[in-house]
Design an enzyme around this catalytic site. Structure first.
Site, short mmCIF file in Angstrom:
data_model
loop_
_atom_site.label_atom_id
_atom_site.label_comp_id
_atom_site.label_asym_id
_atom_site.label_seq_id
_atom_site.Cartn_x
_atom_site.Cartn_y
_atom_site.Cartn_z
N ASP A 1 0.83 -1.19 0.00
CA ASP A 1 0.00 0.00 0.00
C ASP A 1 0.87 1.25 0.00
OD1 ASP A 1 -2.75 1.09 0.29
OD2 ASP A 1 -1.98 1.86 2.20
N GLU B 1 15.98 -14.05 -0.87
CA GLU B 1 16.52 -15.02 0.08
C GLU B 1 15.59 -16.24 0.20
OE1 GLU B 1 16.70 -15.30 4.90
OE2 GLU B 1 17.29 -13.37 4.01
#
Length: 554
Positions: free
Chosen positions: A222, A272
């Site tokens: 957002d 990752e």
């Protein structure tokens, strides 16, 4: 990217197409309006879980869930009090885990909404800030500042909030005296976090890991052009710009260069996790900036994977505007190595059937169907807002007493109020609640459903092969099967005024007639798919169609 590890196959995906997001079609679920499993009038996670087979049947690749975190609901969850929980209104973490697992079994990826620009005023951090002292560590987590004037009685600058009113509120200090001011670019119940304090960034990395560990496939971010303000908080030459447009226009409050460092850090976290199991995690940003070139800065290879391209949504209905908008996006955004993320509707905008239409509704429906075929033929990914596949118009006549949008509460004006696109979905039947909740429930849907929703129920749409639903389903099915669609290239074709035509790959042609009169089709023979029935060789007014023959062939 052959040196990257393969990911698990989901929905027919292969290791060779591990970057699923590049051409995915994702369905936006506004949780409180999707399906209510408890009869309290508010949709919930169990309702979303029950609706997963519907989404699978439609043919989308994933779902984006609006905020479901603990919240006082001043802005229906975009005021978060706990970023690592589920509001009891929507369920609990166990129900969330079941939803993610069920979605994965159906080949659907789950994207959750995260709100890093501001928190709820009931977040423990903000409560501690109010109890703390000026200049203390608690207040450093938010945008607190001393007021101007002889006694600090004036706000620190002249900025106005996007949802109406001043962007600053003054607090009462613990000793009862008038105190500092805090910044809130939306509402006072949504205080802006201070991302210049490293503790904020560290905390949100923990939030990302919490949800990634629970199996989510990505995050919709957002206000992704927010987070940072000009360090000096100077006056704006046009302080009412955000309030006037209901958009992030103030150049001192949005789109600051420091925000890109946050997205690089978040991208590294996602990479990752991807490196661990080969399953690509997505960052898609709500980025409202003036130009496609500025938009492109957010989707560079080490930042967000994608960012919603709202310019198509806001383009006026004419061929020149659409061609310019599409061309700018493909030139500037695709040039970064990302793909364009197209959108025609969302929970903040007037629905396309109404936006493109007239008083009869028929014109808007025709144009919305044509725009959908256009969007799904473009290179890149697309997001579909719930109800868009039903051809739902905006509910424009909600009574004032039913409105819940903070814009209305702050301004008293219905302009830009978003409740009309958030009315709970109609699933079945001839009267409210239209299957949104069990018949005979003591509660009513949280927003009233109009009687004419009976014409747009899901069960009716599934039975009508000419419905919006079948148009979307057919387009998504072809998009999944035809190699020309999804990611790839676009080549513009010559076309008469008022018509947009382009070729995808080897021989897939899409044309849209934006005019009010039929024109010759750019391709002979019957269309593969069209937004309304069209005779061979003809493209009716306000219509889009796909063909699989190159122009001039038979």
């Amino acid at each position: 990217m052959a040196d990257e590890p393969p990911r698990q196959a989901v929905n027919g995906d292969s290791a060779q197409r591990r970057q699923w997001w590049r051409d995915a079609v994702v369905y936006q679920v506004y949780v409180r309006s999707f399906l209510d499993s408890t009869g309290d009038g508010v949709g919930d996670l169990a309702g979303v879980r029950a609706g997963l087979p519907y989404l699978s049947k439609l043919g989308v690749d994933g779902l984006w869930l609006s905020p479901f975190y603990p919240s006082p609901q001043h802005d229906h969850g975009y005021d978060v009090a706990d970023y690592c929980g589920v509001d009891p209104l929507y369920g609990d973490l166990d129900e969330f885990d079941l939803l993610v697992a069920d979605a994965r079994r159906l080949g659907l990826r789950t994207v959750v909404d995260i709100v890093p620009n501001h928190s709820s005023s009931e977040h423990p951090w903000f409560r501690a800030a109010l109890a703390g002292r000026p200049g203390g560590q608690e207040r450093a987590m938010y945008q607190f500042a001393d007021g101007r004037g002889e006694n600090g009685e004036l706000p620190p600058n002249n900025w106005r909030a996007m949802f109406g009113g001043p962007a600053w509120s003054r607090v009462t200090e613990p000793d009862g005296s008038p105190g500092q001011w805090y910044l809130h670019l939306f509402t006072p119940e949504q205080p802006d976090l201070n991302w210049r304090d490293p503790r904020v960034g560290d905390y949100f990395e923990q939030v990302l890991r919490f949800w990634l560990d629970r199996g989510v496939d990505g995050f919709r971010i957002d206000v992704a052009a927010g987070l940072f303000r000009h360090a000096d908080l100077p006056d704006s030459p046009d302080p009412e710009a955000d309030e006037r447009t209901r958009d992030s226009v103030n150049p001192l409050a949005w789109n600051q260069p420091e925000v890109h460092g946050v997205w690089r850090r978040w991208r590294a976290v996602c990479e990752e996790y991807t490196a661990r199991d080969g399953r690509e995690r997505l960052l898609v940003g709500e980025v409202s900036v003036p130009t496609a070139a500025e938009h492109a800065l957010y989707v560079r290879p080490d930042e967000l994977h994608q960012a919603f391209f709202f310019h198509l949504l806001s383009a006026p209905w004419n061929a020149d505007s659409f061609r310019q908008t599409i061309g700018d996006a493909l030139r500037d955004i695709a040039g970064t190595g990302s793909t364009v993320t197209w959108v025609l509707n969302n929970h903040d905008q007037v629905r396309s059937v109404t936006r493109y239409g007239d008083e009869t509704g028929a014109l808007g429906a025709a144009r919305a169907r044509a725009a959908a075929l256009l969007m799904l033929a473009l290179p890149g990914s697309a997001y579909v807002y719930q109800g868009e596949e039903l051809g739902l118009p905006e509910v424009v006549d909600l009574p004032d007493e039913a409105l819940t949008d903070p814009i209305f509460r702050r301004t008293g004006s219905r302009r830009y109020v978003r409740d009309g696109c958030r009315v709970p979905l109609p699933w079945s039947g001839h009267a409210s609640p239209f299957g949104f909740m069990a018949e005979g429930s003591a509660a009513q849907p949280w927003l009233p459903q109009p009687a004419w929703f009976a014409e747009h129920t899901t069960d009716r749409a599934l039975l009508d092969t000419g419905s919006f639903w079948h148009l979307y389903r057919d387009a998504l099915s072809l998009r999944a099967r035809l190699p020309q669609l999804g990611e790839g290239t676009l080549r513009w074709l010559e076309s008469p005024p008022g018509v947009l035509a382009f070729m995808r790959g080897d021989g897939l042609v899409c044309a849209v007639n934006f005019g009010d009169e039929a024109v010759p089709a750019p391709v002979p023979g019957a269309a593969l798919l069209s937004s309304v029935p069209c005779a061979p060789g003809t493209l009716p007014a306000n219509t889009a169609a796909w063909w699989t023959h190159a122009p001039g062939t038979h």
